[in-house]
Design a protein around this motif. Structure first.
Motif, PDB file in Angstrom:
ATOM      1  N   ARG A 130       0.835  -1.209   0.000  1.00 42.73           N
ATOM      2  CA  ARG A 130       0.000   0.000   0.000  1.00 42.73           C
ATOM      3  C   ARG A 130       0.866   1.255   0.000  1.00 42.73           C
ATOM      4  N   PHE A 131       1.968   1.239   0.757  1.00 41.84           N
ATOM      5  CA  PHE A 131       2.880   2.376   0.798  1.00 41.84           C
ATOM      6  C   PHE A 131       3.446   2.660  -0.593  1.00 41.84           C
ATOM      7  N   TYR A 132       3.940   1.625  -1.257  1.00 47.72           N
ATOM      8  CA  TYR A 132       4.517   1.822  -2.592  1.00 47.72           C
ATOM      9  C   TYR A 132       3.460   2.347  -3.561  1.00 47.72           C
ATOM     10  N   GLU A 133       2.278   1.774  -3.527  1.00 50.28           N
ATOM     11  CA  GLU A 133       1.212   2.197  -4.438  1.00 50.28           C
ATOM     12  C   GLU A 133       0.789   3.639  -4.168  1.00 50.28           C
ATOM     13  N   ARG A 134       0.689   4.039  -2.896  1.00 47.72           N
ATOM     14  CA  ARG A 134       0.363   5.433  -2.557  1.00 47.72           C
ATOM     15  C   ARG A 134       1.421   6.404  -3.059  1.00 47.72           C
ATOM     16  N   ASN A 135       2.629   5.902  -3.234  1.00 47.36           N
ATOM     17  CA  ASN A 135       3.731   6.764  -3.644  1.00 47.36           C
ATOM     18  C   ASN A 135       4.116   6.584  -5.113  1.00 47.36           C
ATOM     19  N   GLY A 136       3.163   6.131  -5.917  1.00 51.48           N
ATOM     20  CA  GLY A 136       3.321   6.147  -7.364  1.00 51.48           C
ATOM     21  C   GLY A 136       3.835   4.880  -8.007  1.00 51.48           C
ATOM     22  N   PHE A 137       4.171   3.860  -7.227  1.00 50.31           N
ATOM     23  CA  PHE A 137       4.640   2.606  -7.809  1.00 50.31           C
ATOM     24  C   PHE A 137       3.452   1.836  -8.384  1.00 50.31           C
ATOM     25  N   THR A 138       3.697   1.165  -9.500  1.00 51.63           N
ATOM     26  CA  THR A 138       2.692   0.341 -10.158  1.00 51.63           C
ATOM     27  C   THR A 138       3.140  -1.112 -10.106  1.00 51.63           C
ATOM     28  N   ARG A 139       2.222  -1.986  -9.787  1.00 51.01           N
ATOM     29  CA  ARG A 139       2.554  -3.415  -9.760  1.00 51.01           C
ATOM     30  C   ARG A 139       2.758  -3.903 -11.191  1.00 51.01           C
ATOM     31  N   ILE A 140       3.810  -4.702 -11.385  1.00 51.53           N
ATOM     32  CA  ILE A 140       4.114  -5.239 -12.704  1.00 51.53           C
ATOM     33  C   ILE A 140       4.364  -6.748 -12.598  1.00 51.53           C
ATOM     34  N   ASP A 141       4.284  -7.423 -13.716  1.00 52.21           N
ATOM     35  CA  ASP A 141       4.614  -8.842 -13.769  1.00 52.21           C
ATOM     36  C   ASP A 141       6.131  -9.005 -13.754  1.00 52.21           C
ATOM     37  N   LYS A 142       6.566 -10.115 -13.214  1.00 51.85           N
ATOM     38  CA  LYS A 142       7.993 -10.439 -13.171  1.00 51.85           C
ATOM     39  C   LYS A 142       8.603 -10.375 -14.571  1.00 51.85           C
ATOM     40  N   ALA A 143       7.843 -10.778 -15.583  1.00 55.22           N
ATOM     41  CA  ALA A 143       8.332 -10.786 -16.968  1.00 55.22           C
ATOM     42  C   ALA A 143       8.656  -9.386 -17.480  1.00 55.22           C
ATOM     43  N   ASN A 144       8.117  -8.356 -16.833  1.00 54.28           N
ATOM     44  CA  ASN A 144       8.347  -6.976 -17.269  1.00 54.28           C
ATOM     45  C   ASN A 144       9.522  -6.310 -16.564  1.00 54.28           C
ATOM     46  N   LEU A 145      10.229  -7.057 -15.729  1.00 52.27           N
ATOM     47  CA  LEU A 145      11.435  -6.514 -15.095  1.00 52.27           C
ATOM     48  C   LEU A 145      12.559  -6.457 -16.131  1.00 52.27           C
ATOM     49  N   PRO A 146      13.460  -5.487 -16.006  1.00 45.54           N
ATOM     50  CA  PRO A 146      14.606  -5.488 -16.915  1.00 45.54           C
ATOM     51  C   PRO A 146      15.478  -6.722 -16.655  1.00 45.54           C
ATOM     52  N   PRO A 147      16.154  -7.228 -17.684  1.00 49.69           N
ATOM     53  CA  PRO A 147      16.986  -8.423 -17.520  1.00 49.69           C
ATOM     54  C   PRO A 147      18.071  -8.254 -16.451  1.00 49.69           C
ATOM     55  N   SER A 148      18.504  -7.026 -16.214  1.00 55.14           N
ATOM     56  CA  SER A 148      19.571  -6.776 -15.232  1.00 55.14           C
ATOM     57  C   SER A 148      19.059  -6.663 -13.800  1.00 55.14           C
ATOM     58  N   PHE A 149      17.747  -6.773 -13.588  1.00 55.97           N
ATOM     59  CA  PHE A 149      17.193  -6.663 -12.235  1.00 55.97           C
ATOM     60  C   PHE A 149      17.686  -7.824 -11.372  1.00 55.97           C
ATOM     61  N   PRO A 150      18.258  -7.520 -10.191  1.00 58.19           N
ATOM     62  CA  PRO A 150      18.775  -8.587  -9.313  1.00 58.19           C
ATOM     63  C   PRO A 150      17.639  -9.252  -8.526  1.00 58.19           C
ATOM     64  N   LEU A 151      17.201 -10.389  -9.017  1.00 61.39           N
ATOM     65  CA  LEU A 151      16.087 -11.105  -8.386  1.00 61.39           C
ATOM     66  C   LEU A 151      16.508 -11.724  -7.062  1.00 61.39           C
ATOM     67  N   MET A 152      15.575 -11.668  -6.114  1.00 59.90           N
ATOM     68  CA  MET A 152      15.727 -12.412  -4.855  1.00 59.90           C
ATOM     69  C   MET A 152      14.736 -13.568  -4.960  1.00 59.90           C
ATOM     70  N   GLY A 153      15.187 -14.757  -4.637  1.00 63.88           N
ATOM     71  CA  GLY A 153      14.369 -15.943  -4.817  1.00 63.88           C
ATOM     72  C   GLY A 153      13.022 -15.921  -4.127  1.00 63.88           C
ATOM     73  N   ILE A 154      12.910 -15.186  -3.019  1.00 65.07           N
ATOM     74  CA  ILE A 154      11.648 -15.193  -2.274  1.00 65.07           C
ATOM     75  C   ILE A 154      10.632 -14.178  -2.789  1.00 65.07           C
ATOM     76  N   ASP A 155      11.059 -13.228  -3.626  1.00 63.46           N
ATOM     77  CA  ASP A 155      10.142 -12.180  -4.089  1.00 63.46           C
ATOM     78  C   ASP A 155       9.053 -12.754  -4.984  1.00 63.46           C
ATOM     79  N   THR A 156       7.823 -12.323  -4.712  1.00 66.32           N
ATOM     80  CA  THR A 156       6.673 -12.804  -5.474  1.00 66.32           C
ATOM     81  C   THR A 156       5.893 -11.669  -6.125  1.00 66.32           C
ATOM     82  N   MET A 157       6.170 -10.425  -5.711  1.00 70.36           N
ATOM     83  CA  MET A 157       5.472  -9.265  -6.256  1.00 70.36           C
ATOM     84  C   MET A 157       6.512  -8.230  -6.669  1.00 70.36           C
ATOM     85  N   PHE A 158       6.191  -7.511  -7.753  1.00 70.99           N
ATOM     86  CA  PHE A 158       7.156  -6.568  -8.300  1.00 70.99           C
ATOM     87  C   PHE A 158       6.467  -5.244  -8.613  1.00 70.99           C
TER      88      PHE A 158
END
Length: 165
Positions: A130-158
């Motif tokens: 909710r904090f991120y969304e209130r501050n302008g962040f938009t939820r995206i699919d994992k497939a829409n992350l840039p290839p250089s994004f450092p993934l953490m194995g436990i992350d499920t939302m982006f």
């Protein structure tokens, strides 16, 4: 005695304090299955954040670090927001700790021509969502992350935030 909450840059001298904030919130408060071994970036802030072109900050109150936020530059005017955590007793709008940390990071991005901020999180951190969304962040699919994004194995939302001029 200083009663204002301020942001300060953190480096490897602060690793122990950073770990003392982050691990209990992850493991005890939210039962996120993560260990220090799965987060080696916490043991070398300078290499993993500063040397990428990013940075790492703490929120401090009376000379005690009460919150953290990190930024890893990932190329193409983009960066990954990492390790945003605030001690429970300093959360909420009345303190403004999280917003202070986020604004520090955004100001740094604007000064360093970083226009796109991405982050990964876990589903149990609903207040953070909710904090991120209130501050302008938009939820995206994992497939829409840039290839250089450092993934953490436990992350499920982006999330993504585009900074306009």
């Amino acid at each position: 005695m200083n009663t204002a909450i301020v942001t300060i840059p953190l480096n490897n001298d602060h690793c122990e304090q950073i770990i003392d904030i982050i691990l209990p919130i992850q493991q005890i408060e939210f039962n996120v299955p993560v260990t220090l071994e799965t987060q080696p970036d916490l043991l070398d802030i300078e290499t993993n954040y500063h040397k990428t072109g990013g940075n790492f900050w703490g929120a401090a109150h009376n000379d005690q670090i009460i919150g953290t936020i990190g930024l890893i530059a990932i190329g193409n005017n983009a960066a990954a927001l990492r390790k945003m955590f605030v001690r429970k007793e300093y959360r909420g709008k009345e303190f403004g700790t999280a917003l202070l940390l986020l604004n520090t990071l955004i100001d740094y991005c604007r000064q360093n021509q970083i226009t796109d901020i991405y982050l990964g999180t876990v589903d149990v951190l609903t207040t953070a969502h909710r904090f991120y969304e209130r501050n302008g962040f938009t939820r995206i699919d994992k497939a829409n992350l840039p290839p250089s994004f450092p993934l953490m194995g436990i992350d499920t939302m982006f999330y993504h935030l585009h900074l306009s001029n």
